[in-house]
Design an enzyme around this catalytic site. Sequence first.
Site, PDB file in Angstrom:
ATOM      1  N   CYS A  52       0.844  -1.203   0.000  1.00  0.00           N
ATOM      2  CA  CYS A  52       0.000   0.000   0.000  1.00  0.00           C
ATOM      3  C   CYS A  52       0.878   1.250   0.000  1.00  0.00           C
ATOM      4  O   CYS A  52       1.728   1.417   0.858  1.00  0.00           O
ATOM      5  CB  CYS A  52      -0.919  -0.011   1.233  1.00  0.00           C
TER       6      CYS A  52
ATOM      7  N   CYS B 163       0.484   3.371   3.427  1.00  0.00           N
ATOM      8  CA  CYS B 163       0.881   2.868   4.743  1.00  0.00           C
ATOM      9  C   CYS B 163       2.207   3.490   5.203  1.00  0.00           C
ATOM     10  O   CYS B 163       3.059   3.856   4.366  1.00  0.00           O
ATOM     11  CB  CYS B 163       1.011   1.338   4.706  1.00  0.00           C
TER      12      CYS B 163
ATOM     13  N   HIS C  20      -4.125   0.277   8.122  1.00  0.00           N
ATOM     14  CA  HIS C  20      -4.662   0.013   6.787  1.00  0.00           C
ATOM     15  C   HIS C  20      -6.067  -0.584   6.851  1.00  0.00           C
ATOM     16  O   HIS C  20      -6.846  -0.466   5.904  1.00  0.00           O
ATOM     17  CB  HIS C  20      -3.724  -0.957   6.043  1.00  0.00           C
TER      18      HIS C  20
ATOM     19  N   ASN D  36     -13.703   9.964  -0.674  1.00  0.00           N
ATOM     20  CA  ASN D  36     -14.394   8.933  -1.444  1.00  0.00           C
ATOM     21  C   ASN D  36     -14.115   7.608  -0.750  1.00  0.00           C
ATOM     22  O   ASN D  36     -12.961   7.215  -0.596  1.00  0.00           O
ATOM     23  CB  ASN D  36     -13.877   8.860  -2.881  1.00  0.00           C
TER      24      ASN D  36
ATOM     25  N   SER E 243      -9.484   4.060  -5.193  1.00  0.00           N
ATOM     26  CA  SER E 243      -8.563   3.028  -5.682  1.00  0.00           C
ATOM     27  C   SER E 243      -7.717   2.396  -4.588  1.00  0.00           C
ATOM     28  O   SER E 243      -7.067   1.384  -4.818  1.00  0.00           O
ATOM     29  CB  SER E 243      -7.637   3.627  -6.753  1.00  0.00           C
TER      30      SER E 243
ATOM     31  N   HIS F 107      -6.947   2.121   2.057  1.00  0.00           N
ATOM     32  CA  HIS F 107      -6.383   2.741   3.255  1.00  0.00           C
ATOM     33  C   HIS F 107      -7.229   3.972   3.606  1.00  0.00           C
ATOM     34  O   HIS F 107      -7.575   4.753   2.720  1.00  0.00           O
ATOM     35  CB  HIS F 107      -4.931   3.163   3.002  1.00  0.00           C
TER      36      HIS F 107
ATOM     37  N   HIS G 298      -8.403   7.342   3.965  1.00  0.00           N
ATOM     38  CA  HIS G 298      -7.828   8.622   3.569  1.00  0.00           C
ATOM     39  C   HIS G 298      -8.874   9.510   2.903  1.00  0.00           C
ATOM     40  O   HIS G 298      -9.919   9.052   2.464  1.00  0.00           O
ATOM     41  CB  HIS G 298      -6.648   8.418   2.603  1.00  0.00           C
TER      42      HIS G 298
ATOM     43  N   GLN H 131      -9.128  13.636   0.714  1.00  0.00           N
ATOM     44  CA  GLN H 131      -8.371  14.511  -0.170  1.00  0.00           C
ATOM     45  C   GLN H 131      -8.750  15.972   0.056  1.00  0.00           C
ATOM     46  O   GLN H 131      -9.802  16.275   0.626  1.00  0.00           O
ATOM     47  CB  GLN H 131      -8.631  14.150  -1.635  1.00  0.00           C
TER      48      GLN H 131
END
Length: 350
Positions: A53, A56, A116, A156, A164, A167, A169, A171
């Site tokens: 990943c 990570c 993760h 998202n 995609s 993990h 996260h 933006q």
Amino acid sequence: MPASFDSTEHPHRRFNALSGEWVLVSPHRSKRPWQGQQEETEQDQRPAYDPTCYLCPGNVRVGGEVNPKYTDTFVFNNDFGALTADVPTGGINEGGLLRAEAESGVCRVICFSPRHDLTLPQMETFAIRKVVDLWVEEFTTLGARPDINYVQIFENKGPMMGCSNPHPHGQIWAQRTVPGEPAKETVQQLAYFQEHGRTLLSDYLKIELEKKERVVIENEHFVVLVPFWAVWPFETIVIARRPVQDVTQLTSDERDALADILRRLTIRYDNLFSISFPYSAGLHQRPTDGQEHPEWHLHMHFYPPLLRSATVRKFMVGYEMLGDPQRDITPEFSAGRLREQSEVHYKAAQ
């Protein structure tokens, strides 16, 4: 001809006071059998650390940078951002019909946790508070730049929403111009504020709290409800009780309350169909164009695509692409379904 109109049975249009647009509601269609596309459910079994990943701790990202061995949150410039700062000025204008203009900005990635295998509803409230604090820091830093007039913070979640990497996260896209959706909300909120001297969402929230039909959860500083004009089946909006314009104006208690309400809401989402519930979510707050924007009222949208189950999603097609958005189940029904969910995550209850 029916004797009287019934919003739970009859087709009708609802006005979105924030955007100035309309949505068609067709509650009678929710009774029709489903023969459309069925999605495969996501197998959400991930390790706490994935050596492959690129988000990570300690791993190499696609662009060659090495992540620090972070222990809570981590933010960096997107290696393949949709916006870049070094864009020359210029554009195209042919007869007012062929128009283009250079757009500059920056795209950032926020890792919510080094783990993760977690998502927001599986994180502790104190850990989500660190995410809120990072949103504040990023909004402050990016919004202070003279070349940035809007800071869009969003997440998202799930491959169904184009994510995609699983993990945890989000933006941040910060850019020179104000994007279309917050621009529409600016127009609507400003017109209301100029007429009434109060924020649009203050008065809207007062109505919703009196009716209680669409309220899902609330705490001392925030309310979550399915908006009267919701388009997505289980769409919600998180509204600050106090009419602040952006996250930097939140007190420490309000930041705690935002973390609390986000955890409780996302747990309910996961519990609805006993899956890691996909969505796109984002904060809407004032532009950073140097103006005060007293008309703006901080809120956060959640747009989840699932309709009837973990395998049936709503698609925006046909009439919705060519006419207006449309929904079958009513916002009141959706709010009821979310209200009845437990606030103990289904995995923790197993």
